[in-house]
Design an enzyme around this catalytic site. Structure first.
Site, short mmCIF file in Angstrom:
data_model
loop_
_atom_site.label_atom_id
_atom_site.label_comp_id
_atom_site.label_asym_id
_atom_site.label_seq_id
_atom_site.Cartn_x
_atom_site.Cartn_y
_atom_site.Cartn_z
N ASP A 25 0.86 -1.18 0.00
CA ASP A 25 0.00 0.00 0.00
C ASP A 25 0.90 1.23 0.00
OD1 ASP A 25 -2.40 1.58 0.42
OD2 ASP A 25 -3.24 -0.20 1.39
N ASP A 36 -3.07 4.64 -2.33
CA ASP A 36 -4.13 5.22 -1.51
C ASP A 36 -4.51 6.61 -2.01
OD1 ASP A 36 -5.61 4.87 1.07
OD2 ASP A 36 -4.55 6.71 1.59
N HIS A 77 -11.20 -3.06 2.95
CA HIS A 77 -11.18 -2.66 4.37
C HIS A 77 -12.01 -1.40 4.64
CE1 HIS A 77 -8.38 -0.11 2.33
NE2 HIS A 77 -8.28 0.65 3.40
#
Ligand code: GLC
Length: 557
Positions: free
Chosen positions: A99, A201, A332
């Site tokens: 990530d 992200d 998530h």
């Protein structure tokens, strides 16, 4: 002809390490825990792991607030553990996607600590600082995604800094070439340690409109979240990153792209533009959100299947030939599909597998979120049981301050769509704490773990796990799923999601009744026969009608 890239033939499994598997008894999952489950992941058949952030972090937003990009947080282990994980995964022929949280850092990051000291040090311009208005107030009315203003005042600099998320997540200043180089260098560092690609992200937020104009604010709210994506230099920055890192080091990329639509996504993923390989859209995640509501994700409405079909079909069609889809229902930040859109009581197996069928039959790269493959469900906690910063700050904003939603309705919405629904610990078996930890788990477990768990699913012939395992195998063995054309049929049918895939003289029909009703089968003109069934979530179906959540893939020619 160029070779098909590995990620187009892959199924990727997302791990939220904090809730995956704890081996040292501190109640928090760790990297050794991921290593220990490699056989399990191989048995499922996945090709790559996307690892949510495991870097040093004060965990204001569960690791999406990084203090040091090159150091593994002690909670999860250390850098050697990560190197071992990468090494072991590669031995299993599983790739590792990390990530990349580069829109912002933690406010505890050394870069920010220096930056906030003064206006004239090396790091002064690494973040976005602006003077107050004459009356001392915030530079503009931009709102934070986690409530309140997107600006926080720092007396030492007599200035405000910008944070699209929590005050503990200051936004980096991508206008500064040194910031960009620091990020590219970090990416090269992890490449040197074997990392195969990046999930990026909120990457579409990295470029800010330097005019910093007020957002339109018809409702006269104190602060308003809008226009935070797709800034003026976004494509230029991504092209630079592509040239500096992604292309020379052959790293795969999938960017989180909240505002991109089927019409605009090609600007990010058309290979000719040399930006990203794929993006995660949010469009289909809003099919159960009231339009024009005041309360963001908490304005929940019944799930609109027709809209879901249209959105997914338009991404299939519009990216055809000029981009590749990332396919997902869970991650998530999202709730569990059987609880959100299906029926997690009477038809948990059927609804989990029905949604899996229509997603995994599409063209693109499917992403599976941990626990999705065993049909984990939302936990229906009390308000005080939740942990998520978004839920807590939104409660304060909408229930306490704006009073635009009642506590009861907020809790009802939380049960449906809060991010914490997906963050309860992974359910491995029926032993204490589901085999997730021998200690005190950092977050409450879903009490249904004694029934819904990996051990049960592996034992049972009819299980969500075995259905996923089969879908993954199908994708690996049939190029029609990766290469074939897509055609939506019955677009306005209120219960059935059905489409055709075709490659040369091969034609497959993929469908699901996404309701808990028995309905007349609208597909009987396709002469469905038992012998053509490639996969079905009911044994010996009666083709005259479709029973609740009945789904199948049928070979037509
Ligand atoms: C992304 C992450 C989410 C996080 C946010 C801020 O949306 O997926 O979990 O809170 O960015 O980093």
């Amino acid at each position: 002809m160029s070779e098909t890239p590995w990620w187009q033939q892959a199924v990727i499994y997302q791990i939220y390490p904090k809730s995956f598997n704890d081996t040292d008894g501190d109640g928090i999952g760790d990297l050794q825990g991921v290593i220990n489950k490699m056989d399990y992941l191989k048995e499922l058949g996945i090709d790559a792991i996307w690892l949510c952030p495991i870097y040093q972090s004060p965990q204001v937003d569960n690791g999406y607030d990084i203090t040091d990009y090159r150091t593994v947080d002690l909670r999860y282990g250390n850098n050697q553990d990560l190197e071992r994980l990468i090494h072991v995964a590669h031995q299993y022929d599983i790739k590792i996607i990390m990530d990349m949280v580069a829109n912002h850092t933690s406010d505890q990051c050394q870069w920010f600590k220096e930056s906030k000291l003064s206006r004239n040090n090396y790091f002064s311009d690494w973040y976005i600082w602006r003077d107050p208005k004459i009356d001392g107030s915030e530079p503009n009315n931009w709102g934070s995604n986690f409530g309140g203003s997107a600006w926080t005042y720092v007396p030492d600099r007599k200035q405000y800094y910008l944070h699209y998320y929590a005050p503990g997540q200051p936004d980096l200043n991508w206008e500064n070439p040194r910031v960009r180089e620091a990020i590219y260098d970090m990416m090269r560092y992890w490449k040197a340690h074997g990392v195969d690609g990046w999930r990026m992200d909120v990457v579409t937020s990295i470029s800010k409109d330097q005019r910093f104009l007020n957002n339109a604010n018809p409702q006269k709210l104190p602060f308003i979240v809008a226009n935070q994506n797709n800034g003026p230099r976004l494509h230029e920055f991504l092209q630079e990153m592509h040239k500096e890192v992604l292309e020379p080091f052959s790293m795969m990329s999938v960017g989180e792209s909240p505002d991109s639509t089927a019409n605009t996504a090609y600007q990010l993923v058309d290979p000719k533009r040399k930006e990203l390989d794929m993006v995660f859209t949010f469009e289909h995640m809003h099919v159960d959100r009231k339009k024009g509501g005041m309360n963001g994700r908490w304005d929940v409405q019944a799930f609109d299947l027709i809209e879901l079909k249209h959105i997914l079909a338009s991404w299939q069609n519009k990216l055809d030939g000029r981009g590749w889809n990332a396919l997902y229902f869970e991650n998530h930040d999202r709730a569990r599909t059987p609880s959100r859109w299906g029926n997690d009581k009477k038809y948990r197996y059927e609804s989990s597998t029905a949604f899996a069928t229509v997603l995994h039959g599409l063209k693109g790269t499917p992403f599976i979120y941990q626990g999705e493959e065993i049909g984990m469900t939302n936990p229906n906690f009390q308000l005080e049981d939740y942990e998520d910063i978004e839920l807590k700050s939104d409660y304060k904003k909408y229930v306490d301050e704006y009073k635009t939603i009642t506590k009861t309705d907020f809790l009802k919405a939380a049960h449906k769509i809060s991010r914490d629904n997906a963050r309860t610990p992974m359910q491995w078996d029926a032993s204490r704490n589901s085999g997730f930890t021998t200690g005190k788990p950092w977050f409450k477990l879903n009490p249904n773990y004694s029934k819904i768990n990996v051990k049960n699913d592996l034992k049972s012939h009819k299980s969500v796990f075995h259905y996923y395992q089969y879908l993954i195998r199908l994708r690996h063995e049939n190029t029609i799923l990766t290469e074939g054309t897509f055609e939506l049929i019955l677009p306005e049918h209120p219960q059935v999601f059905a489409y055709l895939r075709q490659e040369k003289n091969k034609k497959w029909l993929i469908f699901a009744n996404l309701s808990d009703q028995n309905i007349v089968n609208p597909l009987t003109n396709f002469c469905l026969e038992e012998k053509q069934v490639i996969v079905s979530n009911y044994v010996h179906p009666d083709w005259e009608k479709l029973v609740p959540y009945q789904a199948a893939i049928i070979m037509l020619t």
